[in-house]
Design a protein around this motif. Structure first.
Motif, mmCIF file in Angstrom:
data_model
loop_
_atom_site.group_PDB
_atom_site.id
_atom_site.type_symbol
_atom_site.label_atom_id
_atom_site.label_comp_id
_atom_site.label_asym_id
_atom_site.label_seq_id
_atom_site.Cartn_x
_atom_site.Cartn_y
_atom_site.Cartn_z
ATOM 1 N N GLN A 94 8.638 7.964 5.768
ATOM 2 C CA GLN A 94 7.743 7.441 4.767
ATOM 3 C C GLN A 94 8.401 6.841 3.790
ATOM 4 O O GLN A 94 9.242 7.414 3.295
ATOM 5 C CB GLN A 94 6.691 8.577 4.144
ATOM 6 C CG GLN A 94 5.736 9.350 5.311
ATOM 7 C CD GLN A 94 4.638 8.403 5.773
ATOM 8 O OE1 GLN A 94 4.029 7.484 5.268
ATOM 9 N NE2 GLN A 94 4.108 8.797 6.890
ATOM 10 N N PRO A 95 7.713 5.812 3.189
ATOM 11 C CA PRO A 95 6.831 4.878 3.797
ATOM 12 C C PRO A 95 7.468 4.084 4.852
ATOM 13 O O PRO A 95 8.755 4.001 5.018
ATOM 14 C CB PRO A 95 6.394 3.805 2.604
ATOM 15 C CG PRO A 95 7.780 3.765 1.879
ATOM 16 C CD PRO A 95 8.297 5.113 2.128
ATOM 17 N N ASN A 96 6.476 3.567 5.949
ATOM 18 C CA ASN A 96 7.142 2.782 6.898
ATOM 19 C C ASN A 96 6.042 1.721 7.383
ATOM 20 O O ASN A 96 4.958 1.993 7.734
ATOM 21 C CB ASN A 96 7.359 3.881 8.220
ATOM 22 C CG ASN A 96 8.059 3.075 9.241
ATOM 23 O OD1 ASN A 96 8.434 1.846 9.165
ATOM 24 N ND2 ASN A 96 8.151 3.899 10.248
ATOM 25 N N PRO A 97 6.437 0.384 6.763
ATOM 26 C CA PRO A 97 7.742 -0.050 6.483
ATOM 27 C C PRO A 97 7.860 0.354 4.930
ATOM 28 O O PRO A 97 7.026 0.599 4.265
ATOM 29 C CB PRO A 97 7.617 -1.759 6.680
ATOM 30 C CG PRO A 97 6.113 -1.905 6.531
ATOM 31 C CD PRO A 97 5.440 -0.452 6.834
ATOM 32 N N PHE A 98 9.239 0.058 4.571
ATOM 33 C CA PHE A 98 9.765 0.324 3.269
ATOM 34 C C PHE A 98 10.261 -1.292 2.711
ATOM 35 O O PHE A 98 10.826 -2.033 3.481
ATOM 36 C CB PHE A 98 10.697 1.504 3.042
ATOM 37 C CG PHE A 98 12.092 1.364 3.450
ATOM 38 C CD1 PHE A 98 13.050 1.012 2.609
ATOM 39 C CD2 PHE A 98 12.316 1.480 4.795
ATOM 40 C CE1 PHE A 98 14.365 0.962 3.005
ATOM 41 C CE2 PHE A 98 13.661 1.218 5.363
ATOM 42 C CZ PHE A 98 14.661 0.936 4.368
ATOM 43 N N THR A 99 10.425 -1.323 1.450
ATOM 44 C CA THR A 99 10.757 -2.461 0.919
ATOM 45 C C THR A 99 11.890 -2.518 -0.164
ATOM 46 O O THR A 99 11.454 -2.312 -1.430
ATOM 47 C CB THR A 99 9.605 -3.308 0.194
ATOM 48 O OG1 THR A 99 8.979 -2.511 -0.587
ATOM 49 C CG2 THR A 99 8.624 -3.839 1.326
ATOM 50 N N GLY A 104 10.550 -0.690 -7.664
ATOM 51 C CA GLY A 104 10.176 0.489 -8.120
ATOM 52 C C GLY A 104 8.939 1.036 -7.080
ATOM 53 O O GLY A 104 8.158 2.193 -7.344
ATOM 54 N N PHE A 105 8.584 0.575 -6.121
ATOM 55 C CA PHE A 105 7.432 0.776 -5.101
ATOM 56 C C PHE A 105 8.027 0.688 -3.580
ATOM 57 O O PHE A 105 8.456 -0.457 -3.288
ATOM 58 C CB PHE A 105 6.415 -0.194 -5.585
ATOM 59 C CG PHE A 105 5.163 0.214 -4.550
ATOM 60 C CD1 PHE A 105 4.462 1.465 -5.002
ATOM 61 C CD2 PHE A 105 4.712 -0.350 -3.395
ATOM 62 C CE1 PHE A 105 3.223 1.713 -4.130
ATOM 63 C CE2 PHE A 105 3.721 -0.264 -2.631
ATOM 64 C CZ PHE A 105 2.913 1.135 -2.810
ATOM 65 N N ASN A 106 8.058 1.905 -2.918
ATOM 66 C CA ASN A 106 8.552 1.756 -1.493
ATOM 67 C C ASN A 106 10.064 1.334 -1.529
ATOM 68 O O ASN A 106 10.327 0.766 -0.249
ATOM 69 C CB ASN A 106 7.442 0.979 -0.606
ATOM 70 C CG ASN A 106 6.457 1.785 -0.486
ATOM 71 O OD1 ASN A 106 5.969 2.714 -1.030
ATOM 72 N ND2 ASN A 106 5.333 0.820 -0.336
#
Length: 177
Positions: A94-99, A104-106
């Protein structure tokens, strides 16, 4: 849902100062409950974060600061609140996808897997052609970098989580930039 967290440090010499603990950067609505064991060495503080259902799904990073006698110790706690109705997985990512773009987010993928027999798992990341990209030890996070610290290209990556030679979990994680 509740999340328990412990922070500890070992004072040196004849340390006998009062310890002060503060918690900052706590999301609105999250309750923090502080408890402390008797003044032993090492000093351990237990903190429970209670996350109510109305807290927005996101990754939060409260900061716990313990200070006394000129010593300050800080630890960032990561609380990953999933969307309501999504199931928490024993296995997966998690998360999937990630960036991983430092907004500060994913920014990183968190791998979920059960307790391991040997106590430390290894996460192997491969590209779709089967070339090993990264090997992660002593962490459950991947920041989208290869073993040389370079950013990898956006796309799908295969992960295998191993405990010794035993495969604990495997799957696909997608990196988007």
């Amino acid at each position: 849902q509740s999340i328990d967290f412990e922070i500890s440090f070992i004072p040196v010499g004849g340390f006998n100062e009062q310890i002060r603990v503060s918690i900052s950067n706590v999301p609105e609505g999250v309750e923090t409950i502080f408890s402390s064991r008797p003044f032993d060495i090492p000093i351990t503080f237990s903190i429970t974060f209670r996350v109510p259902n109305n807290v927005r799904p996101e990754i939060y990073r409260p900061i716990v600061t313990a200070s006394g006698g000129g010593i300050t110790h800080q630890k960032t706690v990561i609380i990953h609140v999933l969307e309501r109705g999504s199931s928490t997985q024993l296995f997966g990512v998690q998360p999937n996808p990630f960036t991983p773009n430092n907004d500060g987010f994913n920014d990183y993928a968190i791998f979920n897997f059960p307790e391991t027999i040997n106590g430390a798992a290894t996460i192997l990341i491969f590209d779709v052609n089967g070339r090993k990209i990264a090997e992660i030890r002593n962490s459950t996070n991947w920041y989208g970098k290869d073993d040389n610290g370079r950013d990898v290209k956006p796309g799908a990556y295969i992960y295998i989580i191993k405990d010794g030679e035993r495969v604990v979990s495997k799957g696909v994680v997608t990196l988007a930039r």
